[in-house]
Design a protein around this motif. Structure first.
Motif, short mmCIF file in Angstrom:
data_model
loop_
_atom_site.label_atom_id
_atom_site.label_comp_id
_atom_site.label_asym_id
_atom_site.label_seq_id
_atom_site.Cartn_x
_atom_site.Cartn_y
_atom_site.Cartn_z
N LYS A 39 20.79 3.62 -8.08
CA LYS A 39 19.80 3.07 -7.14
C LYS A 39 18.41 3.64 -7.43
O LYS A 39 17.40 2.93 -7.37
CB LYS A 39 20.21 3.40 -5.71
N ARG A 40 18.33 4.93 -7.75
CA ARG A 40 17.04 5.55 -8.04
C ARG A 40 16.39 4.95 -9.29
O ARG A 40 15.19 4.69 -9.32
CB ARG A 40 17.23 7.05 -8.23
N VAL A 41 17.24 4.69 -10.32
CA VAL A 41 16.72 4.07 -11.54
C VAL A 41 16.20 2.67 -11.24
O VAL A 41 15.15 2.25 -11.75
CB VAL A 41 17.82 4.04 -12.63
N ALA A 42 16.91 1.93 -10.39
CA ALA A 42 16.46 0.58 -10.03
C ALA A 42 15.12 0.63 -9.30
O ALA A 42 14.24 -0.22 -9.52
CB ALA A 42 17.53 -0.11 -9.18
N GLU A 43 14.96 1.61 -8.39
CA GLU A 43 13.69 1.74 -7.68
C GLU A 43 12.54 2.06 -8.63
O GLU A 43 11.44 1.50 -8.52
CB GLU A 43 13.80 2.83 -6.61
N LEU A 44 12.78 2.97 -9.57
CA LEU A 44 11.72 3.34 -10.51
C LEU A 44 11.36 2.17 -11.42
O LEU A 44 10.19 1.97 -11.76
CB LEU A 44 12.16 4.55 -11.34
N ALA A 65 11.56 -0.95 -10.60
CA ALA A 65 10.79 -1.91 -9.79
C ALA A 65 9.33 -1.50 -9.66
O ALA A 65 8.43 -2.33 -9.64
CB ALA A 65 11.43 -2.06 -8.41
N LYS A 66 9.09 -0.17 -9.59
CA LYS A 66 7.71 0.31 -9.46
C LYS A 66 6.91 0.10 -10.73
O LYS A 66 5.67 0.08 -10.68
CB LYS A 66 7.71 1.79 -9.10
N LEU A 67 7.59 -0.01 -11.85
CA LEU A 67 6.86 -0.23 -13.10
C LEU A 67 6.11 -1.54 -13.09
O LEU A 67 5.08 -1.69 -13.76
CB LEU A 67 7.83 -0.19 -14.28
N GLY A 68 6.59 -2.53 -12.33
CA GLY A 68 5.93 -3.82 -12.28
C GLY A 68 4.84 -3.92 -11.22
O GLY A 68 4.18 -4.96 -11.12
N LEU A 69 4.66 -2.87 -10.39
CA LEU A 69 3.64 -2.91 -9.34
C LEU A 69 2.26 -2.67 -9.92
O LEU A 69 2.10 -1.97 -10.93
CB LEU A 69 3.93 -1.84 -8.28
N PRO A 70 1.20 -3.23 -9.31
CA PRO A 70 -0.17 -2.98 -9.80
C PRO A 70 -0.59 -1.53 -9.52
O PRO A 70 -0.03 -0.85 -8.66
CB PRO A 70 -1.02 -3.97 -8.99
N THR A 71 -1.58 -1.08 -10.24
CA THR A 71 -2.09 0.28 -10.05
C THR A 71 -2.72 0.42 -8.66
O THR A 71 -3.39 -0.50 -8.17
CB THR A 71 -3.14 0.60 -11.13
N LYS A 72 -2.51 1.56 -8.04
CA LYS A 72 -3.09 1.80 -6.72
C LYS A 72 -4.61 1.91 -6.82
O LYS A 72 -5.13 2.68 -7.62
CB LYS A 72 -2.52 3.08 -6.10
N THR A 73 -5.28 1.14 -6.01
CA THR A 73 -6.74 1.16 -5.94
C THR A 73 -7.16 1.25 -4.48
O THR A 73 -6.33 1.07 -3.57
CB THR A 73 -7.32 -0.12 -6.58
N PRO A 74 -8.44 1.51 -4.20
CA PRO A 74 -8.89 1.52 -2.80
C PRO A 74 -8.71 0.18 -2.10
O PRO A 74 -8.69 0.14 -0.87
CB PRO A 74 -10.39 1.88 -2.92
N ASP A 75 -8.54 -0.91 -2.87
CA ASP A 75 -8.38 -2.22 -2.25
C ASP A 75 -6.96 -2.51 -1.80
O ASP A 75 -6.75 -3.24 -0.83
CB ASP A 75 -8.82 -3.32 -3.24
N ASN A 76 -5.94 -1.94 -2.50
CA ASN A 76 -4.56 -2.27 -2.15
C ASN A 76 -3.76 -1.08 -1.64
O ASN A 76 -2.54 -1.17 -1.51
CB ASN A 76 -3.84 -2.89 -3.36
N SER A 77 -4.42 0.04 -1.37
CA SER A 77 -3.70 1.22 -0.89
C SER A 77 -4.66 2.08 -0.09
O SER A 77 -5.82 1.72 0.16
CB SER A 77 -3.11 2.02 -2.07
N SER A 78 -4.17 3.23 0.33
CA SER A 78 -5.00 4.16 1.11
C SER A 78 -5.80 5.10 0.23
O SER A 78 -6.33 6.10 0.71
CB SER A 78 -4.10 4.98 2.06
N THR A 79 -5.88 4.79 -1.06
CA THR A 79 -6.66 5.62 -1.97
C THR A 79 -8.13 5.60 -1.56
O THR A 79 -8.69 4.52 -1.32
CB THR A 79 -6.53 5.10 -3.42
N PRO A 80 -8.79 6.74 -1.44
CA PRO A 80 -10.21 6.75 -1.02
C PRO A 80 -11.09 6.07 -2.06
O PRO A 80 -10.76 6.04 -3.25
CB PRO A 80 -10.53 8.24 -0.89
N PRO A 81 -12.23 5.51 -1.63
CA PRO A 81 -13.12 4.83 -2.59
C PRO A 81 -13.59 5.73 -3.72
O PRO A 81 -13.84 5.25 -4.83
CB PRO A 81 -14.29 4.38 -1.71
#
Length: 317
Positions: A30-35, A37-53
């Protein structure tokens, strides 16, 4: 665990071992499947996450289109020369910068002029007052000269310094500690925070006189406008009232919004026309301050029409 260790186990021990390993394998799967799946997610940016500007990376600007139409040129802007310079320096040429010939005897005129602006060294103007005295030859008592009228004994700070402190404290909103440091850094004056507070307290009389003059000018007219809003004083909730008309306004800070604030300000004067928001108008009516025919609050449109009509009436014919 090697083969000899497995041979020493009985059937039940082998079953428990297999079940434990199966549970671990299922959890890791299950952990391998989760990891994955995350490989296909876009990079975290201030527009799509809580990352500060500040952590975001801006994309490079597109290359400028050289074929685009250039902007039309306009006359350049420059700082104009000061109309009243403190002093002027006329510089005459001694030699030609092209051939080095002596031109000190040739006729010369102003070819270029520019200003050099500088602040002179700032130092306080300190006047020491020595009051002389002695023993009176007539009555044998001590006498002493009176202090000058423009520099009385008491606080050593003059009017210009007090005006500067008031301006920096209230117009520029500089805190007391910073204001004390500023006076020491810029002017070489050691003025404590307590001395600044005393300057502010001493200015109450002058401000009260100006406030009464503005109040009298307001009450001498036929129209009065007012409003009130919340004000935080320390840790308490107060109310800030404003009574105004044309270029005159008086602010009154009180811990209440009761009609006593209005009645204390108006005294026995009752303007012919009072323009207030609904809440202030209600307070005026409850206190019996508004005349019955004016007790209905005006709408925003009627207030605008009334203001324009009053402005038209005040225009000289």
């Amino acid at each position: 665990m090697d083969r000899s260790a497995l041979d020493s186990l009985d059937k039940e021990a082998l079953i428990r071992l297999i079940l434990a390993q199966a549970e671990i394998i299922e959890r890791l799967t299950k952990r391998v499947a989760e990891l994955e799946a995350k490989l296909g997610l876009p990079t975290k940016t201030p527009d799509n996450s809580s990352t500060p500007p500040s952590k975001g990376q801006k994309p490079s600007a597109p290359a400028a289109d050289k074929t685009a139409k250039t902007r039309k040129s306009h006359p350049g802007a420059h700082r104009p020369l000061h109309p009243n310079p403190t002093k002027t320096r006329d510089m005459l040429a001694c030699a030609c910068q092209h051939c080095g010939a002596d031109v000190s005897g040739a006729a010369q005129r102003v070819c270029e002029a520019y200003d050099h602006i500088e602040i002179p060294p700032i130092s306080p103007d300190v006047t020491r007052i020595n009051l002389h005295g002695g023993i009176c030859p007539s009555c044998a008592k001590k006498f002493k000269a009176a202090p000058p009228a423009d520099m009385p004994n008491g606080s050593p700070f003059g009017d210009n310094l007090r005006a500067l402190v008031l301006y920096l404290r209230f117009a520029q909103n500089i805190a007391l500690e910073r204001l004390s440091t500023l006076l020491s850094t810029l002017f070489g004056l050691d003025v404590s925070e307590g001395a600044i507070v005393e300057m502010l307290r001493a200015s109450r009389t002058a401000f009260a006189a100006q406030r009464e003059a503005i109040r009298a000018r307001l009450l001498s007219g036929t129209v009065l406008q007012s409003d009130e809003t919340g004000l935080r004083v320390g840790k308490a909730n107060w109310y800030l009232w404003v009574f105004h008309h044309e270029d005159s306004a008086v602010f009154v800070a009180k811990p209440t919004r009761a009609q006593t604030v209005v009645s204390d300000f108006l005294g026995d004067v009752r303007p012919d026309y009072c323009i207030h928001p609904p809440r202030a108008a209600e307070i005026f009516c409850k206190g019996g301050i508004l005349k019955p025919r004016f007790r209905r609050p005006l709408s925003a449109r009627k207030r605008a029409l009334f203001s324009s009509a009053m402005a038209e009436a005040r225009r000289p014919s």
